[in-house]
Scaffold this motif. Structure first.
Motif, PDB file in Angstrom:
ATOM      1  N   UNK A  17      21.718   3.113  -2.789  1.00 22.17           N
ATOM      2  CA  UNK A  17      20.005   3.492  -3.132  1.00 22.17           C
ATOM      3  C   UNK A  17      19.486   1.823  -1.592  1.00 22.17           C
ATOM      4  N   UNK A  18      18.263   2.548  -1.781  1.00 21.80           N
ATOM      5  CA  UNK A  18      17.537   1.190  -0.202  1.00 21.80           C
ATOM      6  C   UNK A  18      17.183   0.399  -1.240  1.00 21.80           C
ATOM      7  N   UNK A  19      16.934  -0.628  -1.547  1.00 22.74           N
ATOM      8  CA  UNK A  19      16.117  -1.795  -2.314  1.00 22.74           C
ATOM      9  C   UNK A  19      14.376  -1.715  -2.404  1.00 22.74           C
ATOM     10  N   UNK A  61       8.046  15.582 -11.670  1.00 24.15           N
ATOM     11  CA  UNK A  61       9.321  15.439 -12.046  1.00 24.15           C
ATOM     12  C   UNK A  61       8.701  13.483 -11.972  1.00 24.15           C
ATOM     13  N   UNK A  62       9.443  13.091 -10.897  1.00 26.23           N
ATOM     14  CA  UNK A  62       9.350  12.084 -10.486  1.00 26.23           C
ATOM     15  C   UNK A  62       8.140  11.193 -11.103  1.00 26.23           C
ATOM     16  N   UNK A  92      14.938   6.837   0.151  1.00 26.55           N
ATOM     17  CA  UNK A  92      13.975   5.351   0.298  1.00 26.55           C
ATOM     18  C   UNK A  92      12.896   5.635   0.591  1.00 26.55           C
ATOM     19  N   UNK A  93      12.757   7.098   1.555  1.00 27.35           N
ATOM     20  CA  UNK A  93      11.604   7.352   2.350  1.00 27.35           C
ATOM     21  C   UNK A  93      10.969   8.069   0.960  1.00 27.35           C
ATOM     22  N   UNK A  94      11.405   9.397  -0.039  1.00 29.57           N
ATOM     23  CA  UNK A  94      11.255   9.469  -0.659  1.00 29.57           C
ATOM     24  C   UNK A  94      10.017   8.642  -2.052  1.00 29.57           C
ATOM     25  N   UNK A  95      10.988   7.183  -2.499  1.00 23.05           N
ATOM     26  CA  UNK A  95      10.078   6.384  -3.042  1.00 23.05           C
ATOM     27  C   UNK A  95       9.042   5.629  -2.812  1.00 23.05           C
ATOM     28  N   UNK A  96       8.966   5.884  -0.861  1.00 24.71           N
ATOM     29  CA  UNK A  96       7.780   4.869  -0.655  1.00 24.71           C
ATOM     30  C   UNK A  96       7.015   5.710  -0.287  1.00 24.71           C
ATOM     31  N   UNK A 104      11.705   2.308  -9.805  1.00 24.72           N
ATOM     32  CA  UNK A 104      12.510   3.012 -10.312  1.00 24.72           C
ATOM     33  C   UNK A 104      13.140   3.282  -9.448  1.00 24.72           C
ATOM     34  N   UNK A 105      14.914   2.552  -9.405  1.00 26.37           N
ATOM     35  CA  UNK A 105      15.810   2.697  -8.339  1.00 26.37           C
ATOM     36  C   UNK A 105      15.706   4.334  -7.473  1.00 26.37           C
ATOM     37  N   UNK A 106      15.750   5.416  -7.025  1.00 21.27           N
ATOM     38  CA  UNK A 106      16.015   6.111  -6.068  1.00 21.27           C
ATOM     39  C   UNK A 106      17.087   6.022  -5.708  1.00 21.27           C
ATOM     40  N   UNK A 107      18.495   6.879  -6.354  1.00 17.16           N
ATOM     41  CA  UNK A 107      19.365   6.100  -6.255  1.00 17.16           C
ATOM     42  C   UNK A 107      20.560   7.809  -5.768  1.00 17.16           C
TER      43      UNK A 107
END
Length: 169
Positions: A17-19, A61-62, A92-96, A104-107
């Motif tokens: 994952x990217x913190x 979902x997310x 990481x891009x999706x988390x942003x 949430x950790x996107x792993x």
């Protein structure tokens, strides 16, 4: 592989994952190791999605988990992890994109080690998405022991959604 069940222990695999780093708004960070062994002694929710940015994953979902984050914390959850077989940069891009920030950790389970070890993998090559993809699922693990597992058997989000998981905490 038989699907993981309540009472089973999580397999100890390494995810990437990217913190979260607010300074990297328009770039991805360097993928780091997320060792599931770090969940020892903690209560964690892991939910799996077939793919980042896909309609149900991205729109339902997310977001449900992100919106109900505080409710999970109030029920004693230490960590929420969203897992997909996409690479760490896509996650990481999706988390942003979804503004999940550090909640949430996107792993990335890029090699499918977790989903294969738990029997939560599926072949979506007929849809052009590859032969090793995550099923849509959610599980709760307390000190690495599974206390709830919900795996979707049809399109949509029900047993793997935030409300279903909250009801089992």
């Amino acid at each position: 592989m038989t699907q993981i069940q309540v009472g089973d222990t999580l397999p100890i695999v390494v995810l990437k994952y990217c913190p979260y780093d607010p300074a990297l708004e328009n770039a991805c960070g360097i993928p780091q190791v997320f060792d599931l062994n770090s969940l020892k002694g903690k209560k964690a929710v892991i939910f799996g999605v077939p793919g980042a940015f896909t309609p149900t994953c991205n729109n339902q979902h997310l977001p449900e988990f992100r919106q109900k984050y505080d409710e999970f914390v109030k029920k004693g959850v230490d960590q929420i992890i969203c897992l997909s077989t996409g690479d760490a940069f896509v996650m990481d891009a999706w988390g942003k994109w979804t503004k999940s920030n550090d909640k949430i950790i996107l792993a990335s389970d890029g090699n499918g080690e977790f989903v294969k070890a738990t029997g939560l993998d599926q072949d979506l090559s007929k849809m052009g998405m590859g032969s090793i993809r995550s099923k849509r699922f959610a599980l709760v693990a307390d000190d690495l022991k599974v206390t709830y597992i919900g795996v979707e058997t049809s399109p949509g989000v029900s047993v793997s959604g935030a409300d279903a998981v909250l009801a089992h905490l």
